[in-house]
Scaffold this active site. Structure first.
Site, PDB file in Angstrom:
ATOM      1  N   GLU A 132       0.820  -1.215   0.000  1.00 28.01           N
ATOM      2  CA  GLU A 132       0.000   0.000   0.000  1.00 28.01           C
ATOM      3  C   GLU A 132       0.861   1.274   0.000  1.00 28.01           C
ATOM      4  OE1 GLU A 132      -2.673  -0.555   3.341  1.00 28.01           O
ATOM      5  OE2 GLU A 132      -4.163  -1.493   2.052  1.00 28.01           O
ATOM      6  N   GLU A 171      -7.064  -7.366  -1.013  1.00 34.44           N
ATOM      7  CA  GLU A 171      -7.638  -7.300   0.332  1.00 34.44           C
ATOM      8  C   GLU A 171      -9.110  -6.913   0.259  1.00 34.44           C
ATOM      9  OE1 GLU A 171      -5.648  -5.033   3.317  1.00 34.44           O
ATOM     10  OE2 GLU A 171      -3.664  -5.902   2.891  1.00 34.44           O
TER      11      GLU A 171
END
Length: 787
Positions: free
Chosen positions: A183, A252
């Site tokens: 991320e 995710e």
């Protein structure tokens, strides 16, 4: 306050700091899908973090994952767990990454290896070892040679270990994808040009390791070729890959949320989670991973920020103990099975999209004269009557219907036909607890050490906790002494101690006496507490007491005198005396056997107990000990976008009452020892051990389908309720409607199910007899069975 005093401050800081072949497998990708040995795949994956379970649990977790329709298991690799001190490595016990990957392979599953090595994951310091922070000249997650050298060393170590065991798919192993960084695109702009250079370096370094399978970067739209950028979030159906030659992937899909101390229990409904998955595959997605599929337990000091509880259940399809979380597990299994049956047409067929108006959308996949369709209603409040290809359908609000033949609805995300399992805690049958538990105790505070101001390190300033403790403990004593005379300007009969802190918990002692405690709450206090393991420069955020530390003297006429103690000589003592002396295992240390104190801060308690009988998961019930929260609940409605503030529960109760004790920790044939550390003050007299099992199983399913009831390894002992027609209510409160089948539903279900571990029932008038409900009533079967 006496004329002179010794000040000791204690702070607690947490994270805010099908059988695989032995021959080589070719893994590539195109714009539609991951391609394995030339076949385009619809892949469903689930995150299971090996340190958050035990090695003894892994085979069962993998088996249930495969039975739930997963193709792959995804895990992070936790740098601080494996390299707690520089160049000192630990891959033992539940840190045995290689054993974990081999267990995945033995169950016939693929693996996705997210090396990071920054992981976030609500894990202590985001997975970074704290010794990194203390290296001269280091800046983390940017174009800094000191950091990059350490990161490359660890990443190469992991890759070489996996290669040595032939565990990459290119070697015949299960690992089909690997991830570098995590991320970073969400924070990269904060690092300027150095951030962009670091990201490109990560990609090039990863590619140079030559693992023979694709690398991914999540939330990194500018990831260079051939790295695949992926999406994370509650919903990724609207995500578009940044390059036209890579597939649409979701690394995710948050199945629930983490739980904080003082917070509520999170819950994401099975209906909404299935809706998110179906919409993703409807709009071209072909790889999706649940974060988490099994959340597990934060053993040891692994729990991170913001103020994460020991439980990392995450409301995942497999609960903290490894049980099926029904109906979520079963509802998703049905969806996975259907998507896999449509794999070829979803990954290689022609696709067209139809706007049906009023928040309704259709998707048609076609190939070789056949077709499969999706109908979506994204209206959060209203069902929709849809005419599609000449046929009429009703699609409930916020749901997706899947029609494998473009005519018949095989699955709707809002219609749950799998059982709801009500889990119960059962008393320890091996002994009569809590009365059988005999407690002894010890104080944590060593008054001699505190009063004499003795610590491990002495400085003339306030040190950051990361530097002073070096991650050896979450506890750090700040100790100083001063000779305070009555003629000192600050002296008065009304003095206070003021401490600016970014630690999570602070206890203040003067002359060995506790004068007060304060702890951080979400939303903040008078000073900064919140310190997540996420975001740009998270590693440089202050921890512990930041200063100043001041004595405040209040005199008459609103006169205030401030005496700054920050430049005093400060002594630092790392860790708890009880842990340093290994109270839990040392037979030579003396425990006090007399009446134990209650509601006493910083106190150790010890008792022996017998392990609960059987094989069900074990928990210790810490009712009476500290850490509670309060809240206000809102009704739970699956319709509409989910976030972490929706569908909450557990108001005004302890943040966590039950703690998982894996059976591999227990001596089943003799006595076991329990040692508790009570920080704020509690009473251990109600502490007891229990087991977790299915207490009852409920079904509420429409006709013309087969349903299964299961007690997950235990027998169905009775049928509390059964009705076929239009029963009302929910699990635990079913009531009969105005119409029923001509056969007694309870007798039918009892005959099929009682005495069995599981049973299958055809929900139809053939089974339960004709009804007088009328054609306008959708007939359903409601059952509540006792396990």
């Amino acid at each position: 306050m006496s004329p002179s005093g010794v000040l000791a401050l204690l702070i607690v800081s947490f994270c805010a700091i099908s059988s695989l072949r032995a021959t080589a497998t070719q893994v590539t990708y195109d714009d539609r899908a991951i391609v394995i040995d030339g076949k385009h795949r619809v892949l469903v994956s689930g995150s299971i973090h090996y340190p958050r379970s035990t090695a003894q649990m892994w085979p069962d977790l993998m088996k249930k994952s495969r039975e739930g329709g997963l193709d792959a298991i995804e895990t992070y690799v936790f740098w601080n767990a494996h390299e707690p001190a520089r160049r000192q490595y630990d891959f033992s016990g539940n840190l045995d990454l290689i054993r974990f990957l081999k267990t995945i392979q033995e169950e016939g599953l693929y693996a996705v290896l997210r090396i990071g090595p920054y992981v976030c994951a609500e894990w202590n310091y985001g997975g970074f070892p704290v010794w990194l922070h203390n290296m001269p000249g280091i800046q983390m997650r940017t174009d800094n040679d000191v950091f990059k050298n350490e990161m490359q060393n660890f990443t190469t170590l992991i890759v070489d270990m996996v290669k040595k065991e032939n565990l990459f798919a290119s070697q015949g192993g299960p690992v089909i994808l690997a991830q570098i960084e995590n991320e970073y695109g969400n924070v990269m702009s904060s690092y300027g040009d150095e951030g962009k250079a670091y990201m490109n370096w990560c990609a090039n370094m990863a590619q140079s390791l030559d693992i023979g399978v694709p690398w991914i970067m999540c939330q990194q739209d500018d990831a260079p070729e051939p790295i695949i950028s992926t999406c994370n979030g509650w919903y990724c159906d609207q995500y578009q890959p940044p390059r036209s030659n890579i597939p649409k992937m979701w690394t995710e899909n948050w199945t629930g949320w983490y739980k904080n101390w003082g917070g509520k229990d999170p819950h994401r409904t099975a209906e909404d989670l299935a809706f998110a998955v179906a919409r993703f595959y409807q709009l071209g997605g072909t790889f999706q991973n649940y974060y988490m599929y099994h959340g597990g337990t934060n053993f040891g000091r692994s729990a991170g920020g913001p103020y994460i509880t020991t439980s990392y259940d995450y409301d995942a399809p497999l609960d903290e103990y490894g049980n099926l979380n029904q109906p979520k597990w079963g509802h998703l299994k049905q969806l996975h099975d259907l998507l896999h049956s449509m794999e070829d047409i979803l990954t290689t067929g022609n696709v067209s999209y139809v706007d049906l108006g009023d928040s309704a959308f259709g998707t048609i996949y076609s190939k070789d004269g056949g077709s499969s369709c999706f109908l979506a209603n994204v209206d959060p409040g209203n069902d929709k009557a849809i005419n599609f290809q000449g046929m009429n359908y009703t699609v409930p609000a916020w749901s997706v219907s899947i029609l494998p033949d473009c005519q018949n609805v095989a699955y709707n995300t809002a219609k749950v036909s799998t059982q709801t399992s009500v889990m119960v805690k059962k008393a320890n049958a091996a002994e009569e607890e809590p009365n059988s538990l005999k407690w002894s105790w010890r104080p944590e505070m060593n008054e001699k050490t505190i009063l004499l101001g003795k610590g491990d390190v002495t400085t003339d300033q306030i040190l950051d906790q990361k530097e002073a403790a070096n991650d050896l403990s979450d506890y750090l004593f700040y100790i100083t002494s001063l000779d305070l005379k009555k003629d000192d300007p600050v002296w008065s009969h009304n003095m206070t101690l003021r401490v600016k802190s970014s630690g999570q918990i602070l206890h203040a002692f003067v002359n060995g006496e506790l004068i007060g405690s304060q702890w951080a709450k979400n939303g903040g206090e008078r000073f900064v507490f919140e310190q997540n393991n996420y975001g740009a420069f998270f590693d440089t955020a202050p921890s512990g007491i930041t200063g100043p530390v001041e004595l405040i003297g209040y005199r008459g006429d609103d006169e205030t005198i401030v005496k700054d103690l920050s430049s005093q000589k400060w002594s630092y003592k790392t860790g708890l005396e009880g842990l340093n002396q290994k109270l839990y295992s040392s037979p030579s240390l003396k425990w006090q056997q007399d009446s134990f104190p209650v509601n006493r801060t910083l106190t150790w308690y010890k008792s022996s107990f017998k392990a609960p009988l059987g094989t069900d998961p074990v928990v210790v019930d810490l009712l009476g000990m500290g850490k509670e929260g309060d809240c206000k609940l809102e009704p739970c409605d699956y319709r509409g976008s989910y976030d972490s503030n929706k569908c909450l529960s557990n108001c005004g109760r302890p943040s966590q009452r039950w703690y998982h004790v894996p059976r591999s920790f227990l001596n089943g044939n003799g006595d076991n020892t329990l040692v508790l550390f009570e920080e704020f003050g509690g009473n251990p007299s109600s502490v007891n051990f229990q087991t977790v099992a299915v207490g009852s199983a409920c079904i509420n399913a429409e006709e013309n389908r087969k349903i299964e009831l299961s007690c997950q390894g235990r027998q169905i002992s009775a049928v509390k309720f059964a009705s076929f027609g239009n029963p009302q209510g929910s699990c635990g409160s079913f009531v009969k409607g105005y119409c029923e089948g001509s056969k007694d539903a309870s007798s039918v279900v009892e005959k099929a199910c009682v005495g069995q571990e599981s049973c299958t029932i055809d929900v139809s008038e053939d089974t339960f007899g004709s009804t007088t409900c009328g054609d306008d009533v959708i007939k359903t079967l409601a059952v509540e069975a006792i396990c």
